[in-house]
Write a protein that holds these residues in place. Structure first.
Motif, short mmCIF file in Angstrom:
data_model
loop_
_atom_site.label_atom_id
_atom_site.label_comp_id
_atom_site.label_asym_id
_atom_site.label_seq_id
_atom_site.Cartn_x
_atom_site.Cartn_y
_atom_site.Cartn_z
N THR A 10 0.94 -1.06 -0.11
CA THR A 10 -0.03 -0.08 0.05
C THR A 10 0.91 1.02 0.07
O THR A 10 1.80 1.32 0.80
CB THR A 10 -0.98 0.15 1.17
N TYR A 12 -0.09 4.14 1.06
CA TYR A 12 -0.87 5.00 2.08
C TYR A 12 -0.58 4.12 3.23
O TYR A 12 -1.45 3.37 3.52
CB TYR A 12 -2.16 5.48 1.72
N TRP A 13 -0.11 4.88 4.48
CA TRP A 13 -0.01 4.52 5.62
C TRP A 13 0.15 5.50 6.67
O TRP A 13 1.11 6.48 6.29
CB TRP A 13 1.10 3.34 5.73
N VAL A 21 -5.73 5.97 3.42
CA VAL A 21 -5.04 5.16 4.55
C VAL A 21 -5.97 4.16 5.27
O VAL A 21 -5.78 3.27 5.54
CB VAL A 21 -4.57 6.23 5.46
N TRP A 24 -7.03 -0.14 4.73
CA TRP A 24 -6.16 -1.06 5.30
C TRP A 24 -5.67 -0.94 6.53
O TRP A 24 -5.34 -2.14 7.21
CB TRP A 24 -5.04 -1.45 4.22
N LEU A 25 -5.63 0.32 7.01
CA LEU A 25 -5.24 0.56 8.47
C LEU A 25 -6.25 -0.12 9.41
O LEU A 25 -6.24 -0.87 10.26
CB LEU A 25 -5.28 1.95 8.76
N THR A 28 -6.67 -4.36 8.70
CA THR A 28 -5.49 -5.21 9.59
C THR A 28 -5.64 -5.05 11.03
O THR A 28 -5.27 -6.00 11.86
CB THR A 28 -4.21 -4.42 9.23
N ILE A 40 2.90 -5.25 6.44
CA ILE A 40 2.72 -4.04 5.62
C ILE A 40 3.93 -3.59 4.77
O ILE A 40 4.98 -3.79 5.36
CB ILE A 40 2.39 -2.97 6.42
N THR A 42 5.26 -0.32 2.48
CA THR A 42 4.80 0.96 2.26
C THR A 42 5.88 1.73 1.99
O THR A 42 7.11 1.56 2.54
CB THR A 42 3.83 1.72 3.33
N VAL A 59 -2.97 1.42 14.57
CA VAL A 59 -2.09 0.66 13.98
C VAL A 59 -1.80 -0.69 15.11
O VAL A 59 -1.67 -0.67 16.21
CB VAL A 59 -0.52 1.04 13.86
N VAL A 65 5.88 -3.32 9.59
CA VAL A 65 5.85 -2.49 8.72
C VAL A 65 7.00 -2.19 8.08
O VAL A 65 8.04 -1.73 8.63
CB VAL A 65 5.31 -1.15 9.21
N LYS A 67 9.34 -0.65 5.02
CA LYS A 67 9.69 0.39 4.31
C LYS A 67 10.69 0.67 3.47
O LYS A 67 11.79 0.05 3.94
CB LYS A 67 9.45 1.60 5.11
#
Length: 436
Positions: A10, A12-13, A21, A24-25, A28, A40, A42, A59, A65, A67
């Motif tokens: 995604t 957007y997070w 955002v 899926w925020l 999950t 995630i 992102t 979250v 997550v 990145k």
């Protein structure tokens, strides 16, 4: 219990703000209870100037997550046009202004023909290299790509080509080649063909295709001739735990409140005229009236309100975080839902609609009366939908609401809202994840 691992790609997070955002925020949050461990992926440095730190509260604890850095053309675009760093660049570089300079037209042409499918195309190859190792190391069972930006789907497509047995769910929050502004991208025949080729490859290759409304599903079916799952956006019950009984709220003014960004495509010129005529018909209506706008509001709205002598009734408030927006919804007399007055608008189902439902305040929606949003509003008995240019029915709706306001009977008895909860949406996605 061993949890199945789902990699969610995604753009957007949190702390990025905005509607993209929250889908899926929120989903999950409920996955572990459904037997799924989300991971995630992102960007480390997404180009989105508006931030909402309050979303970090949602979250999932100890969520993995991942990145990586992304290079995008937006900062260069701002420098060329001398825009502020905090100014949000519209999708496709397309301005909502009626007038575009020659230079802006050139930039739109470059964007449409060289950045395919979108300005995040440069993130595809490095993401595929990185995620190929992650999939093997973490023994990922399912990939979920959510777009726009549709580069997220292309990343997943290339991963699926490497890992043929992996379960891939492509989640279309908005259309690709069917999006309203697609025709404005100034595409060459070659670029149009490439967009449509990539779109079809995604639609044919993914194990499951999901979108947010029945009409959007119908459009995708016409492209790929396969089953499309519908999992709408929704409201998170935990955001509304402190909702007061709507009958206990006392309203001092007849407030019509729009919460969220309001652009030119959603400017209901006919509604402002209808409100003006109601004021002309009834001095008490005029005295009690209040028009509130929370969030970025296009200048054209102010111009129209000025035209209809309504500016003295208007209250503008800048962007507020999501949790504050929920509180404002619950305290509003009437919630305005203004949908895009554009072609193919029947499938528009914004996340805001579902939060409006959960706020348990009456809704006045301006949009297609036979669209997906109107059907939900009718089914749940939370409000009234009036067509974009139907001034007479707008006046009827306004006067009916005003009469209830004067009688202190302006409340709703929402029906069957559970089906639109984020928890229910997460459950529907879990069935697709666990089916393999």
């Amino acid at each position: 219990m061993t949890l199945k691992k789902a990699l969610i790609i995604t753009y957007y997070w949190p702390p990025t703000a905005g509607a993209g955002v929250q889908r899926w925020l929120k989903f999950t949050k409920y996955f572990r209870g459904l037997g799924i461990e989300p991971i995630i992926y992102t960007p480390q440095n997404p180009d989105f100037p508006i931030m909402d730190e309050s979303l970090l509260q949602d979250v999932l604890p100890h969520l993995n997550v991942l990145k990586s850095k992304i290079n995008e053309p937006y900062n260069l675009y701002r420098k060329i046009l001398r825009l502020k760093k905090t100014e949000v660049v519209n999708q496709g570089f397309i301005s909502k202004s009626n007038k575009q300079s020659f230079f802006k037209k050139v930039l739109i042409w470059v964007r449409g023909n060289f950045f395919i499918p979108d300005a995040r195309v440069g993130w595809i190859k490095p993401s595929v290299r990185y995620l190929s190792k992650i999939i093997a190391h973490h023994q990922i069972d399912t990939i979920i790509s959510t777009g726009p930006p549709h580069s997220m789907h292309v990343i997943a497509l290339k991963l699926k080509q490497q890992f043929a047995t992996i379960n891939w769910i492509a989640d279309f929050r908005d259309p690709w080649t069917q999006i309203d502004f697609y025709k404005d991208l100034k595409l060459t025949k070659w670029a149009d063909k490439k967009h449509k080729y990539l779109e079809l490859e995604v639609l044919k290759t993914a194990n499951h295709i999901v979108t947010v409304s029945p009409n959007c599903a119908l459009e995708l079916t016409h492209i790929c001739n396969r089953k499309i799952e519908v999992i709408t956006n929704g409201f998170d019950e935990s955001d509304f735990n402190n909702t007061n009984d709507e009958q206990d709220v006392i309203f001092s003014s007849f407030e019509l409140h729009h919460i969220g960004a309001l652009n030119k495509d959603r400017n209901p010129n006919a509604l402002w005229k209808a409100i003006y005529e109601c004021c002309e018909d009834d001095v008490n209506f005029e005295n009690d009236l209040k028009l509130s706008f929370t969030g970025k509001t296009d200048a054209c709205i102010f111009d129209d309100l000025l035209k209809y002598n309504l500016v003295s009734k208007v209250y503008f408030k800048d962007y507020v975080n999501h949790h504050e927006a929920i509180k404002l919804m619950q305290k509003s007399t009437i919630l305005l839902l203004l949908l895009n007055n554009t072609p193919k608008n029947k499938g528009i189902l914004t996340g805001k609609l579902f939060e409006y439902l959960a706020a348990k305040r009456p809704i006045l929606a301006i949009g297609s009366v036979d669209g997906d949003a109107a059907k939900i509003i009718n089914d749940t008995q939370v409000g009234i939908t009036v067509d974009f240019n139907d001034i007479e029915n707008m006046k009827i709706a306004l006067k009916a609401y005003y009469q209830k306001f004067k009688l202190k009977q302006l409340f709703v008895n929402s029906q069957s809202l559970e089906v639109y909860s984020r928890k229910q949406g997460a459950y529907l996605f879990s069935k697709l994840i666990l089916s393999t």
